[in-house]
Design a protein around this motif. Structure first.
Motif, short mmCIF file in Angstrom:
data_model
loop_
_atom_site.label_atom_id
_atom_site.label_comp_id
_atom_site.label_asym_id
_atom_site.label_seq_id
_atom_site.Cartn_x
_atom_site.Cartn_y
_atom_site.Cartn_z
N LEU A 140 43.29 45.80 49.57
CA LEU A 140 43.85 47.14 49.78
C LEU A 140 44.82 47.57 48.70
CD1 LEU A 140 44.40 46.94 53.62
CD2 LEU A 140 42.59 48.14 52.41
N THR A 141 45.38 46.64 47.97
CA THR A 141 46.35 47.01 46.94
C THR A 141 45.91 46.62 45.54
OG1 THR A 141 47.52 44.92 47.23
CG2 THR A 141 48.32 46.81 48.50
N GLY A 142 44.80 45.92 45.41
CA GLY A 142 44.39 45.39 44.12
C GLY A 142 43.57 46.35 43.28
N ASP A 143 43.51 46.01 42.01
CA ASP A 143 42.69 46.73 41.05
C ASP A 143 41.24 46.28 41.25
OD1 ASP A 143 41.67 48.04 38.86
OD2 ASP A 143 42.44 46.59 37.41
N PRO A 144 40.29 47.23 41.36
CA PRO A 144 38.89 46.83 41.57
C PRO A 144 38.37 45.84 40.54
CG PRO A 144 39.14 49.19 41.88
CD PRO A 144 40.45 48.67 41.37
N ALA A 145 38.84 45.94 39.31
CA ALA A 145 38.39 44.99 38.29
C ALA A 145 38.82 43.57 38.62
CB ALA A 145 38.92 45.42 36.93
N ASP A 146 40.03 43.41 39.17
CA ASP A 146 40.52 42.08 39.56
C ASP A 146 39.80 41.56 40.79
OD1 ASP A 146 42.35 42.24 37.48
OD2 ASP A 146 43.97 42.95 38.78
N LEU A 147 39.27 42.46 41.59
CA LEU A 147 38.62 42.09 42.84
C LEU A 147 37.13 41.80 42.67
CD1 LEU A 147 40.28 44.77 45.11
CD2 LEU A 147 40.89 42.36 44.92
N ALA A 148 36.63 41.88 41.46
CA ALA A 148 35.19 41.76 41.21
C ALA A 148 34.51 40.60 41.94
CB ALA A 148 34.93 41.69 39.71
N PRO A 149 35.11 39.42 41.99
CA PRO A 149 34.41 38.30 42.65
C PRO A 149 34.20 38.48 44.15
CG PRO A 149 36.17 37.48 41.26
CD PRO A 149 36.32 38.96 41.33
N ILE A 150 35.03 39.30 44.80
CA ILE A 150 34.89 39.41 46.25
C ILE A 150 34.23 40.71 46.70
CG2 ILE A 150 36.79 37.84 46.73
CD1 ILE A 150 38.49 40.26 47.44
N LEU A 151 33.79 41.54 45.74
CA LEU A 151 33.09 42.78 46.06
C LEU A 151 31.64 42.65 45.62
CD1 LEU A 151 35.68 45.39 44.68
CD2 LEU A 151 35.50 44.50 47.01
N THR A 152 30.72 43.22 46.41
CA THR A 152 29.34 43.27 45.94
C THR A 152 29.26 44.25 44.77
OG1 THR A 152 28.74 45.02 47.50
CG2 THR A 152 28.37 42.74 48.22
N ALA A 153 28.26 44.10 43.96
CA ALA A 153 28.12 44.94 42.76
C ALA A 153 28.09 46.44 43.10
CB ALA A 153 26.89 44.53 41.97
N PRO A 154 27.34 46.88 44.13
CA PRO A 154 27.36 48.32 44.42
C PRO A 154 28.74 48.86 44.79
CG PRO A 154 25.49 47.27 45.50
CD PRO A 154 26.34 46.18 44.95
N LEU A 155 29.51 48.11 45.57
CA LEU A 155 30.85 48.57 45.94
C LEU A 155 31.79 48.53 44.73
CD1 LEU A 155 32.90 49.55 48.02
CD2 LEU A 155 33.34 47.15 48.60
N ARG A 156 31.70 47.48 43.95
CA ARG A 156 32.53 47.37 42.75
C ARG A 156 32.26 48.55 41.81
NH1 ARG A 156 31.11 42.60 41.44
NH2 ARG A 156 29.45 43.22 40.05
#
Length: 159
Positions: free
Chosen positions: A50-66
């Protein structure tokens, strides 16, 4: 003839009732099992998501959401999360439903949909989060596949 028809209707009604009860019990068992498995994941990962940068969250997001979050399409959601502030707490998860064996890119996942109420520094928001669990459940952890936020700070909601 009427007595036979009435007997068949009663049997059909009882069979339908048994089927409805069996489905309700099955859903309750699935719900409990899925919440039990996902609760630790949400407790550990949700504040960062909820507070992170999407680029930093890449490993825990699926590619479409990222891809969506990193594009201009994700800007309203990022703005809303900024206005809400840090996550203070969230209510117990509610399992909403799921789908099995859904292809996402090159893998197949089981999708598990959850709903929860988050208390943020500047307000409350209803969160809808879909987790993607690899078909081979021991190979990799959950990934977040879909993320919806409904808040009084954005009455129409952001997705």
């Amino acid at each position: 003839m009427t007595k036979t028809l009435m007997t068949w209707l009663i049997r059909l009604g009882l069979a339908t009732l048994v089927l409805v009860v069996a489905v309700a019990v099955w859903f309750g068992i699935q719900s409990s099992r899925n919440v039990e498995v996902a609760q630790p994941y949400f407790e550990q990962r949700l504040p960062a998501v909820l507070t992170g940068d999407p680029a930093d969250l890449a490993p825990i997001l699926t590619a479409p959401l990222r891809d969506r979050l990193e594009s201009t399409q994700g800007q309203p959601l990022r703005d809303l999360l900024t206005r809400l502030g840090p996550l203070q707490s969230f209510s117990q998860l509610q399992y909403v439903g799921g789908h099995a064996d859904i292809p996402i890119e090159t893998q197949h996942f089981d999708l598990l949909r959850f709903s929860l109420l988050g208390q943020f520094r500047h307000g409350r928001a209803q969160l809808g989060i879909t987790l993607a669990q690899p078909a081979d459940r021991d190979s990799a952890p959950f990934q977040i596949h879909q993320f919806d936020v409904q808040s009084e700070l954005a009455p129409g909601g952001d997705r």
